[in-house]
Enzyme design. Structure first.
Site, short mmCIF file in Angstrom:
data_model
loop_
_atom_site.label_atom_id
_atom_site.label_comp_id
_atom_site.label_asym_id
_atom_site.label_seq_id
_atom_site.Cartn_x
_atom_site.Cartn_y
_atom_site.Cartn_z
CG ASP A 79 1.59 -1.36 3.40
OD1 ASP A 79 0.63 -1.12 4.16
OD2 ASP A 79 1.54 -2.22 2.49
CG HIS A 105 -1.85 -0.98 1.47
ND1 HIS A 105 -1.70 -2.02 2.35
CD2 HIS A 105 -3.06 -1.16 0.91
CE1 HIS A 105 -2.76 -2.80 2.31
NE2 HIS A 105 -3.60 -2.31 1.46
C1 GLC Z 1 -6.32 -4.33 2.08
C2 GLC Z 1 -7.27 -5.49 1.95
C3 GLC Z 1 -6.73 -6.50 0.96
C4 GLC Z 1 -6.44 -5.79 -0.33
C5 GLC Z 1 -5.45 -4.70 -0.09
C6 GLC Z 1 -5.13 -3.98 -1.39
O1 GLC Z 1 -5.16 -4.71 2.74
O2 GLC Z 1 -7.49 -6.11 3.19
O3 GLC Z 1 -7.63 -7.54 0.72
O4 GLC Z 1 -5.95 -6.71 -1.25
O5 GLC Z 1 -5.97 -3.80 0.83
O6 GLC Z 1 -5.73 -2.77 -1.54
#
Ligand code: GLC
Ligand code: MN
Ligand code: MN
Length: 413
Positions: free
Chosen positions: A81, A78
């Site tokens: 993250d 993300h």
């Molecule tokens: C979050 C969700 C996961 C998804 C990820 C990507 O972590 O829990 O399922 O793939 O976001 O956006």
């Protein structure tokens, strides 16, 4: 009573029993598969709803190093993250990108996918397509920034999980407006991608939508991969050809679907581009258990479908090591065993495809019965009656292959 196991001996015990399980692949063998390890999966501390964390925080350097040692060749993340929300879109984010790039390079990994976190921070309380034009403007900037981060990190995929696109209480939002506003964000990401990829001389990213039927909202506006397909074809997207799917195995199971059938619908639409792999239970919450621990037979069947249709996108290990697993266990047991179950099931899927019994049965079914009058229902039913027993035989054979019984193993009583 058994003698208690001293803490200092516990890791060695876990390691010895993991070895005793056998069935492990070498890091080099594991790297041959397009498996990606999410930053958030390894860094998850066990703090689900109702739970305090059970594990210590883990930084990206350690996650990447451990993935490298295990033989997971790709990493996904993300935008938040590693980079704090406040740094995103500012000059400060580039220092983090440099450190990530260095860690990936040193450990022989590549970044496969980037995704925008549009669900955790309070700014998303009203969702990524909230009524406030300024929140939507911020969302467009965030997804555009993720595209840029992705290109700089060498990613080929961008994922969108609009988990907070929905509501807790009915009637407060106009769903048609919200969907159109959400499309505006995806459109902004695609436009930005066209600019950035042209500037950098890289191919555009594949933009993949991921559905989940519920959580964190009570009602989600795009709850299934089928809803996502309808959204892609709705006319709201300016670049529908740049947008496909990232189905997650458990997210389809959660609403009661047959994941393999959902994947088949994505395949025939030419939109199965990315796949989040994990396991869990039907009609329950998003427990994100490691691949193959709950439904190994269904997983075998899913992989038969994907192998036989030439799926060549990533398999993203989007699961969460249980909170009973320690920091040590995350990398010593959880990830290597998840990868090894996947590889075994994938290879087994190859065995299913070339199995002579299944092949002959399938061919016979496709040939159909002889001497039927194709305008007469009774005659057609009679002509195929014995052949159709092969459906059950094929199912038996699949279980045999899963359990290794096709190699002649029997159990005596
Ligand atoms: C979050 C969700 C996961 C998804 C990820 C990507 O972590 O829990 O399922 O793939 O976001 O956006
Ligand atoms: Mn997922
Ligand atoms: Mn999930």
């Amino acid at each position: 009573m058994k003698k208690p196991v001293p803490v200092k001996d516990q890791q060695a015990l876990v390691e010895r029993l993991t070895q005793a399980c056998g069935g492990g692949y070498s890091p080099a063998a594991r790297r041959k598969y397009f498996l990606s390890g999410p930053q958030w999966a390894a860094a998850y501390q066990g703090q689900a709803l109702f739970h305090a964390p059970t594990r210590e925080p883990v930084g990206f350097e350690q996650v990447i190093r451990k993935y490298g040692e295990i033989g997971i060749g790709w990493w996904s993340t993300h935008d938040t993250d590693v980079i704090p929300t406040q740094d995103l879109g500012s000059e400060r984010q580039w220092a983090a990108v440099e450190r990530i790039g260095k860690a990936l390079g040193e450990n022989g990994l590549e970044c496969s996918m980037v995704t925008t976190e549009t669900f955790y921070h309070a700014v998303w309380a009203g969702g990524p397509a909230a009524e406030s034009p300024q929140v939507r403007e911020y969302c467009a900037a965030r997804v555009g920034n993720t595209v840029e981060l992705g290109h700089r990190l060498g990613a080929r995929y961008a994922v969108y999980w609009p988990g907070s696109l929905g509501y807790y209480v009915q009637g407060a939002i106009d769903e048609t407006r919200t969907l159109a506003w959400y499309a505006d964000a995806i459109n902004a990401a695609c436009e930005r991608d066209l600019e950035v990829s042209a500037k950098l001389g890289r191919p555009a990213l594949k933009h993949c939508l991921e559905a989940k039927p519920f959580e964190p909202q009570a009602e989600i506006l795009l709850p299934t991969s089928d809803a996502m397909l309808a959204f892609i074809g709705s006319g709201l997207l300016t670049h529908p050809e740049m947008v496909g799917l990232n189905p997650e195995y458990l997210h389809e199971l959660m609403w009661g679907a047959a994941p393999r059938a959902a994947l088949a619908r994505a395949l025939v639409a030419g939109k199965l581009w990315h796949f989040d792999i994990n396991d869990g239970y039907r009609l329950k919450h998003d427990v994100d258990i490691g691949v193959g621990l709950v439904n190994p037979l269904d997983w075998l069947n899913v992989l038969v479908l994907l192998r036989s249709h030439g799926y060549n996108g990533p398999f993203n290990l989007d699961y969460k090591p249980p909170r009973t697993t320690s920091n040590f266990g995350v990398f010593a047991v959880s990830f290597p065993t998840a990868v090894d179950r996947f590889i075994t099931l994938w290879e087994m899927a190859g065995e299913v495809i070339s199995d002579p019994v299944i092949q002959e049965a399938t061919e016979a079914l496709k040939a159909g019965g002889a001497d039927a009058n194709s305008r007469d229902a009774e005659s057609l039913a009679a002509a195929n009656r014995e052949l159709l027993t092969l459906h059950e035989l094929i199912a038996h054979r699949l279980v045999q292959i899963l359990l290794g019984l096709h190699r002649g193993r029997t159990y005596s009583i």
